[in-house]
Design an enzyme around this catalytic site. Sequence first.
Site, short mmCIF file in Angstrom:
data_model
loop_
_atom_site.label_atom_id
_atom_site.label_comp_id
_atom_site.label_asym_id
_atom_site.label_seq_id
_atom_site.Cartn_x
_atom_site.Cartn_y
_atom_site.Cartn_z
CD GLU A 90 -10.40 2.05 8.33
OE1 GLU A 90 -9.53 2.69 8.85
OE2 GLU A 90 -11.36 1.45 9.25
CG MET B 121 -7.95 -3.63 1.24
SD MET B 121 -6.21 -3.00 1.72
CE MET B 121 -5.68 -2.30 0.28
CB THR B 122 -14.76 -2.65 -0.43
OG1 THR B 122 -15.04 -3.97 0.10
CG2 THR B 122 -14.80 -2.51 -1.77
CD GLU C 282 -2.81 -0.98 2.49
OE1 GLU C 282 -3.34 0.03 2.73
OE2 GLU C 282 -3.39 -2.18 3.04
#
Length: 376
Positions: free
Chosen positions: A231, A228-229, A165
């Site tokens: 936050e 990463m669906t 990331e």
Amino acid sequence: MRIFIVRRGDSLYSVARRFGVSVTELARINELSAPDRLSVGQALVIPDGATPDSEIEVNGYAYPGIGGEVLRRSLPSLTFLCPFSWQANADGSLNPIDDQRLIDAAKDSATAPLLTVTNIGSAGGFSSDIAHSLLTNPDVTQRFIENILTVLRQKKYYGLNLNFEYLYPFDREAYNDFLRRISETLHPLGYYLSTAIAPKTSDTQQGVLYSAHDYAAHGKYCDRVVIMTYEWGYTYSSPRAVSPVDRIREVLDYAVTRIDPGKILMGFSNYGYNWRLPWKQGEAAQVISNAAAARLAASVFAEIHFDPNAEASYFNYTDPTGIRREVWFEDARSIAARLKLVSEYGLAGISYWTLDQLGVTGLYILNSMYNTEKIL
């Protein structure tokens, strides 16, 4: 499984009697530590004995210190387990974690353990510089791949989960080339390859979190891609839903045009945040489990509201020091709404971040809607 919304005057006893279920079982499934306290607007799961007729894959990230009870109850519902995380260094070496307990437990439950490698630096955050070195220095890249292979063999991992990331935007093609190379290395040896990528809505989305994640390349070279669906609501954001369904749809609408839906694991959060009001930029919210959020609402006699667009719950209250607070969390309605997206979009399944706070209710809803595919 049914979902009942508590109204004024309802009690756990009256709800149980209405649906012909045990008060004890109702309290257990909904994780009610004080069954005599319900909140107006609270969503309760009502068991109905129905069994699922479809199957999905379920991935779960877990820290090495995860509680034994949480791990034990979660593993039967997992396809993959990702101990989080081995950290890569700029020279291609890897910092190990105490993962043997998780690997052994996973294999005992026919769950495939994946070596999870990140570019998290010594300061605790994701490092763009570490990733740049790993992806662009030929000697370092070769050393990095060799070290990955060594760990896969020694630890008997099923495959690799790469979670890079905050990459520099100009490293996009270097990352794509690395994915091609690691795929060509791992697949002939029988190892699985998955990655975790940011929730984008277009090819040209800008930002250090997004630019270097090329959806088409990940879909081409990887067996599974975790999107990463979650936050949207996070530690330093203003109060909002962590995983709003309307925003997840925007990501999936784009993702399925670049990645085979049968390769996508939709990221699945299982926690909320408690913000101080009025919200101030830079002030951190407190993480709270979904079950703890519901219990907190009951303890302060707060009415729970439901946002129909985000399909998430929230409430306001005043804490003992007189400070107003706002809590957003995921109840049975929001959990079920997100799980329905898997079948709607034809996805491979979901990926929990993290298992450490995965409660009984969330697992019950998952297992009521889907069977979990096992590959071991």
